[in-house]
Design an enzyme around this catalytic site. Structure first.
Site, PDB file in Angstrom:
ATOM      1  N   ASP A 267       3.656  -0.144   7.608  1.00 14.57           N
ATOM      2  CA  ASP A 267       3.718  -1.174   8.618  1.00 14.57           C
ATOM      3  C   ASP A 267       5.099  -1.092   9.307  1.00 14.57           C
ATOM      4  OD1 ASP A 267       0.961  -1.533   8.136  1.00 14.57           O
ATOM      5  OD2 ASP A 267       1.136  -3.553   8.159  1.00 14.57           O
TER       6      ASP A 267
ATOM      7  N   LYS B 249      -9.772 -10.506   2.945  1.00 17.45           N
ATOM      8  CA  LYS B 249     -10.420 -10.689   4.493  1.00 17.45           C
ATOM      9  C   LYS B 249     -11.692 -10.252   4.112  1.00 17.45           C
ATOM     10  CE  LYS B 249     -10.736  -7.393   6.785  1.00 17.45           C
ATOM     11  NZ  LYS B 249      -9.902  -6.837   7.562  1.00 17.45           N
TER      12      LYS B 249
ATOM     13  N   GLU C 159      10.216  -5.388  -5.564  1.00 20.54           N
ATOM     14  CA  GLU C 159       9.333  -6.519  -4.981  1.00 20.54           C
ATOM     15  C   GLU C 159       9.576  -7.527  -5.026  1.00 20.54           C
ATOM     16  OE1 GLU C 159       6.385  -6.030  -2.692  1.00 20.54           O
ATOM     17  OE2 GLU C 159       6.788  -8.343  -2.844  1.00 20.54           O
TER      18      GLU C 159
ATOM     19  N   ILE D 219      -7.629  -8.855  14.061  1.00 20.52           N
ATOM     20  CA  ILE D 219      -7.422 -10.292  13.010  1.00 20.52           C
ATOM     21  C   ILE D 219      -8.093 -11.264  13.485  1.00 20.52           C
ATOM     22  CG2 ILE D 219      -5.815 -11.377  11.616  1.00 20.52           C
ATOM     23  CD1 ILE D 219      -4.284  -8.884  11.204  1.00 20.52           C
TER      24      ILE D 219
ATOM     25  N   SER E 228       0.872  -1.198  -0.073  1.00 25.09           N
ATOM     26  CA  SER E 228      -0.042   0.070   0.025  1.00 25.09           C
ATOM     27  C   SER E 228       0.781   1.224   0.127  1.00 25.09           C
ATOM     28  CB  SER E 228      -0.804  -0.032   1.186  1.00 25.09           C
ATOM     29  OG  SER E 228      -1.422  -1.245   1.316  1.00 25.09           O
TER      30      SER E 228
ATOM     31  N   GLU F 107     -29.363   7.645  12.593  1.00 24.39           N
ATOM     32  CA  GLU F 107     -30.163   8.832  13.163  1.00 24.39           C
ATOM     33  C   GLU F 107     -29.986   9.067  14.755  1.00 24.39           C
ATOM     34  OE1 GLU F 107     -34.564   8.561  12.867  1.00 24.39           O
ATOM     35  OE2 GLU F 107     -34.543   6.319  12.070  1.00 24.39           O
TER      36      GLU F 107
ATOM     37  N   THR G 107      -3.752   0.373   6.135  1.00 20.31           N
ATOM     38  CA  THR G 107      -3.540   0.583   4.696  1.00 20.31           C
ATOM     39  C   THR G 107      -3.709   2.092   4.210  1.00 20.31           C
ATOM     40  OG1 THR G 107      -4.031  -1.466   3.624  1.00 20.31           O
ATOM     41  CG2 THR G 107      -4.813   0.245   2.401  1.00 20.31           C
TER      42      THR G 107
ATOM     43  N   GLY H 258      -0.322 -10.740  16.299  1.00 25.28           N
ATOM     44  CA  GLY H 258       0.484  -9.788  16.136  1.00 25.28           C
ATOM     45  C   GLY H 258       1.421  -9.853  15.018  1.00 25.28           C
TER      46      GLY H 258
ATOM     47  N   CYS I 228      -6.585  -7.069   3.786  1.00 25.41           N
ATOM     48  CA  CYS I 228      -7.962  -6.284   3.891  1.00 25.41           C
ATOM     49  C   CYS I 228      -8.864  -6.826   2.586  1.00 25.41           C
ATOM     50  CB  CYS I 228      -7.540  -4.834   3.324  1.00 25.41           C
ATOM     51  SG  CYS I 228      -6.091  -3.920   3.829  1.00 25.41           S
TER      52      CYS I 228
ATOM     53  N   TYR J  74      -2.642  -2.741 -10.193  1.00 26.22           N
ATOM     54  CA  TYR J  74      -1.655  -1.834  -9.494  1.00 26.22           C
ATOM     55  C   TYR J  74      -0.425  -1.807 -10.794  1.00 26.22           C
ATOM     56  CZ  TYR J  74      -3.204  -1.412  -4.872  1.00 26.22           C
ATOM     57  OH  TYR J  74      -3.857  -0.824  -3.621  1.00 26.22           O
TER      58      TYR J  74
ATOM     59  N   GLY K 174      -6.407 -12.239  20.303  1.00 22.19           N
ATOM     60  CA  GLY K 174      -7.660 -11.226  20.677  1.00 22.19           C
ATOM     61  C   GLY K 174      -7.696 -10.000  20.053  1.00 22.19           C
TER      62      GLY K 174
ATOM     63  N   HIS L 246     -34.488   9.168   8.359  1.00 22.47           N
ATOM     64  CA  HIS L 246     -35.595   8.075   9.247  1.00 22.47           C
ATOM     65  C   HIS L 246     -35.940   6.874   8.042  1.00 22.47           C
ATOM     66  CE1 HIS L 246     -37.827   6.316  12.344  1.00 22.47           C
ATOM     67  NE2 HIS L 246     -38.829   6.155  11.178  1.00 22.47           N
TER      68      HIS L 246
HETATM   69  C1  LIG Z   1      -5.134 -10.377   7.847  1.00 24.03           C
HETATM   70  C2  LIG Z   1      -5.166  -8.947   7.501  1.00 24.03           C
HETATM   71  C3  LIG Z   1      -6.417  -7.968   7.439  1.00 24.03           C
HETATM   72  C4  LIG Z   1      -5.895  -6.706   7.220  1.00 24.03           C
HETATM   73  N1  LIG Z   1      -7.198  -5.944   7.008  1.00 24.03           N
HETATM   74  C5  LIG Z   1      -7.013  -4.594   7.002  1.00 24.03           C
HETATM   75  C6  LIG Z   1      -8.179  -3.839   6.854  1.00 24.03           C
HETATM   76  O1  LIG Z   1      -9.449  -4.213   6.726  1.00 24.03           O
HETATM   77  N2  LIG Z   1      -7.838  -2.108   6.839  1.00 24.03           N
HETATM   78  C7  LIG Z   1      -6.678  -1.916   6.578  1.00 24.03           C
HETATM   79  O2  LIG Z   1      -6.787  -0.670   6.839  1.00 24.03           O
HETATM   80  N3  LIG Z   1      -5.854  -2.511   6.928  1.00 24.03           N
HETATM   81  C8  LIG Z   1      -5.895  -4.016   7.094  1.00 24.03           C
HETATM   82  N4  LIG Z   1      -4.603  -4.603   7.159  1.00 24.03           N
HETATM   83  C9  LIG Z   1      -3.375  -4.057   7.308  1.00 24.03           C
HETATM   84  C10 LIG Z   1      -2.679  -3.681   6.120  1.00 24.03           C
HETATM   85  O3  LIG Z   1      -2.716  -4.891   5.190  1.00 24.03           O
HETATM   86  C11 LIG Z   1      -1.261  -3.355   6.145  1.00 24.03           C
HETATM   87  O4  LIG Z   1      -1.548  -1.795   7.149  1.00 24.03           O
HETATM   88  C12 LIG Z   1      -0.747  -2.469   4.953  1.00 24.03           C
HETATM   89  O5  LIG Z   1      -0.726  -3.472   3.846  1.00 24.03           O
HETATM   90  C13 LIG Z   1       0.514  -2.122   5.243  1.00 24.03           C
HETATM   91  O6  LIG Z   1       0.937  -1.674   3.822  1.00 24.03           O
HETATM   92  P1  LIG Z   1       2.530  -1.487   3.665  1.00 24.03           P
HETATM   93  O7  LIG Z   1       2.926  -0.927   2.471  1.00 24.03           O
HETATM   94  O8  LIG Z   1       3.269  -1.141   4.876  1.00 24.03           O
HETATM   95  O9  LIG Z   1       3.084  -3.187   3.906  1.00 24.03           O
HETATM   96  P2  LIG Z   1       2.770  -4.349   2.880  1.00 24.03           P
HETATM   97  O10 LIG Z   1       1.452  -4.068   2.119  1.00 24.03           O
HETATM   98  O11 LIG Z   1       2.947  -5.459   3.670  1.00 24.03           O
HETATM   99  O12 LIG Z   1       3.611  -4.380   1.526  1.00 24.03           O
HETATM  100  C14 LIG Z   1       5.132  -4.656   1.970  1.00 24.03           C
HETATM  101  C15 LIG Z   1       5.776  -5.323   0.702  1.00 24.03           C
HETATM  102  O13 LIG Z   1       7.005  -5.218   0.744  1.00 24.03           O
HETATM  103  C16 LIG Z   1       7.549  -6.497   0.167  1.00 24.03           C
HETATM  104  N5  LIG Z   1       8.930  -6.698   0.752  1.00 24.03           N
HETATM  105  C17 LIG Z   1       9.413  -7.120   1.994  1.00 24.03           C
HETATM  106  N6  LIG Z   1      10.572  -6.952   2.167  1.00 24.03           N
HETATM  107  C18 LIG Z   1      11.226  -6.939   1.011  1.00 24.03           C
HETATM  108  C19 LIG Z   1      12.563  -6.818   0.382  1.00 24.03           C
HETATM  109  N7  LIG Z   1      13.484  -7.053   1.057  1.00 24.03           N
HETATM  110  N8  LIG Z   1      12.664  -6.495  -1.097  1.00 24.03           N
HETATM  111  C20 LIG Z   1      11.662  -6.493  -1.800  1.00 24.03           C
HETATM  112  N9  LIG Z   1      10.236  -6.514  -1.190  1.00 24.03           N
HETATM  113  C21 LIG Z   1      10.473  -6.587  -0.044  1.00 24.03           C
HETATM  114  C22 LIG Z   1       6.570  -7.440   0.704  1.00 24.03           C
HETATM  115  O14 LIG Z   1       6.601  -8.709  -0.003  1.00 24.03           O
HETATM  116  C23 LIG Z   1       5.247  -6.931   0.524  1.00 24.03           C
HETATM  117  O15 LIG Z   1       4.551  -6.775  -0.864  1.00 24.03           O
HETATM  118  C24 LIG Z   1      -4.899  -6.260   7.220  1.00 24.03           C
HETATM  119  C25 LIG Z   1      -3.618  -6.883   7.276  1.00 24.03           C
HETATM  120  C26 LIG Z   1      -3.627  -8.266   7.685  1.00 24.03           C
HETATM  121  C27 LIG Z   1      -2.643  -8.982   7.786  1.00 24.03           C
END
Ligand SMILES: Cc1cc2nc3c(=O)[nH]c(=O)nc-3n(C[C@H](O)[C@H](O)[C@H](O)COP(=O)(O)OP(=O)(O)OC[C@H]3O[C@@H](n4cnc5c(N)ncnc54)[C@H](O)[C@@H]3O)c2cc1C
Length: 457
Positions: A302, A50, A34, A178, A14, A439, A310, A261, A47, A97, A175, A434
């Site tokens: 993250d 899920k 990537e 997720i 993201s 409301e 996201t 976690g 997300c 994407y 808890g 309503h």
């Molecule tokens: C089960 C689940 C449900 C979720 N539901 C929600 C939701 O409903 N709403 C919400 O807002 N958020 C949700 N999240 C959280 C959300 O998915 C993350 O906050 C978001 O994807 C973070 O984006 P990011 O860009 O930080 O990392 P990521 O999306 O994790 O992307 C990181 C990328 O880096 C790549 N990478 C890692 N190391 C390397 C490397 N050394 N070289 C090349 N590539 C590498 C990985 O392969 C990955 O593709 C959920 C997460 C999970 C696990």
């Protein structure tokens, strides 16, 4: 000094994708590296799948209620169909994407990157080095597994989306949101579901009424909760996983899922070695512009452990591009972030919990509890909760907490008003719609109770 790129982004999730695209539209020469699929956690294993699975699981509730509206439903569920259709949708999103990145002129490099100095990375498979004026770390996180015997027998959220078949029963360990969402999914799809959690109740950190309400919702749906209990070990027992709990009980489950976690992806990335400071959790330390302690290296999403969502990663990514390539330094405001738990019943929340707000001064608390209209023709007794926490005197809205149908959508809209500093009288001025559940938020009369001088009255 000449570099191969203006910006190299590591991680096409993201945050990384958004930063790369925005930077490229400002004319920067950008590459994104990537190691897996384009889209990252949210699109591939977070997300999106899920929420699709939550939709799938909710049909069972709808079929239950349908009878009270005169429908006779003879339904069956096919897990492989859901998994295959989910895969198709994710492939479509991934392609979108890729097209978005390429359309903006971003070079996509499919490899694993390791940082070798403040301006250079090494591509692990290709074995070559690339340099850039700036590096952006957007490597996300991965599920953290508790260190206990037999842990390799458990699945995580990564695996849950692609199980060959649904287990007969599942124990979900954790808890947080997720854990609650997957409990909803599995229970809704007919799997006997149990949550085991070390804490005293699910959703630590959320408003107590939401925690109690979701716990009761799980009870009503037959989701067992085992609190203040941890897992000691897992072992194989025929087709099942035998779980040994800290209270000496042993029980077999068709599957065990850890939702305990997530850990930031910083290990082996080479950044600590060149002076990028990390928190004890492994998350990267950044300032308000997402700059790390090495000035040419930025980090978003993250991997920085700020708010693992996201839209937050996306905002941080686009602000880094603004700051670096549009001469427009922008800092993300992390103070008012609405969140949802797509459980059944659904949870939506923004702002301070009642307990947090009560420590800040005098507050008024308004609570509406009622049967959602969709339940009124059936014998379903479940109630919806809408809770408003305001500052006494000014009436400023400090927190809104909703449990029940549409909670997430409601909070998304309420978040605008809260972010603008809305007061109770702004809500009162708003004409009700309503019949809706929302409301209730604009028709509260007297507070349900108040806090004065720290005491609830
Ligand atoms: C089960 C689940 C449900 C979720 N539901 C929600 C939701 O409903 N709403 C919400 O807002 N958020 C949700 N999240 C959280 C959300 O998915 C993350 O906050 C978001 O994807 C973070 O984006 P990011 O860009 O930080 O990392 P990521 O999306 O994790 O992307 C990181 C990328 O880096 C790549 N990478 C890692 N190391 C390397 C490397 N050394 N070289 C090349 N590539 C590498 C990985 O392969 C990955 O593709 C959920 C997460 C999970 C696990």
């Amino acid at each position: 000094m000449d570099h191969d790129y203006d910006l190299i982004v590591i991680g096409a999730g993201s945050g990384g994708v958004r930063a790369a695209r925005v930077a490229a539209t400002y004319g920067a020469h950008v590459a994104i590296v990537e190691q897996d699929r384009i889209g990252g956690t949210c699109v591939i294993r977070g997300c999106v799948p899920k929420k699709l699975f939550v939709y799938a699981s909710r049909f069972s509730e709808m079929f239950d209620v349908a009878e009270s509206f005169g429908w006779a439903v003879d339904a069956s569920f096919d897990w492989p169909t859901l998994v295959a259709n989910k895969d198709k949708e994710i492939a479509r999103l991934e392609a979108a994407y890729v097209a978005g990145l390429e359309g903006a002129g971003v070079e996509i490099i499919r490899d694993r990157a390791i940082v070798t100095d403040p301006h250079r990375i090494r591509l692990v498979n290709a074995g070559r080095e690339l340099s850039a004026r700036y590096l952006l770390i957007a490597t996300g996180g991965h599920p953290r597994l508790p260190n206990l015997p037999g842990r390799e027998l458990a699945i995580t959220s990564n695996d849950a989306f692609d199980l060959g078949q649904l287990p007969r029963s599942i124990l979900i360990y954790g808890g947080g949101y997720i854990a609650c969402e997957f409990a909803t999914i599995f229970a809704g799809l007919g799997v006997e579901t149990t949550i085991a959690y070390r804490g005293d109740r699910i959703l630590r950190g959320f408003d107590e009424d939401l925690r109690i309400g979701l716990d009761a919702g799980f009870e009503a749906r037959g989701v067992r909760r085992i609190y203040e209990t941890s897992i000691r070990s897992l072992s194989r027992q025929r087709d099942d996983v035998l779980v040994s709990f800290s209270d000496e009980v042993e029980a077999p489950f068709g599957a065990v899922m850890f939702a305990t976690g997530r850990t930031p992806n910083t290990r082996g990335l080479g950044i600590a070695e060149i002076g990028v400071e990390l928190h004890a959790s492994g998350a990267i330390k950044v300032d308000k512009y997402s700059q790390t302690t090495v000035p040419s290296i930025y980090a978003v999403g993250d991997v920085t452990g700020r708010a693992e969502l996201t839209p937050v990663a996306i905002r941080e990514g686009s602000y880094v591009a603004e700051t670096l390539f549009n001469n427009n330094p922008m800092a993300v405001d992390h103070s008012q972030i609405g969140t949802a738990v797509f459980a059944e019943p659904e949870v939506g929340t923004i702002g301070l919990t009642e307990a947090e707000a009560a420590t800040h001064g005098d507050i008024d608390v308004y609570i509406a509890r009622f049967r959602p209209m969709i339940n009124t023709l059936s014998n379903r007794a479940e109630r919806m909760t809408l809770k408003l926490v305001t500052q006494a005197g000014t009436g400023r809205v400090l927190g809104v907490h909703i449990l029940g149908p549409g909670a997430a959508e409601l909070i998304q809209m309420v978040a605008i008003a809260v972010g603008m500093g809305a007061t109770k009288s702004d809500l009162d001025r708003t004409m009700a719609m309503h019949p809706t559940a929302g409301e209730e938020l604009v028709t509260f009369k007297a507070p349900t109770y108040v806090y004065r001088g720290g005491a609830r009255q």
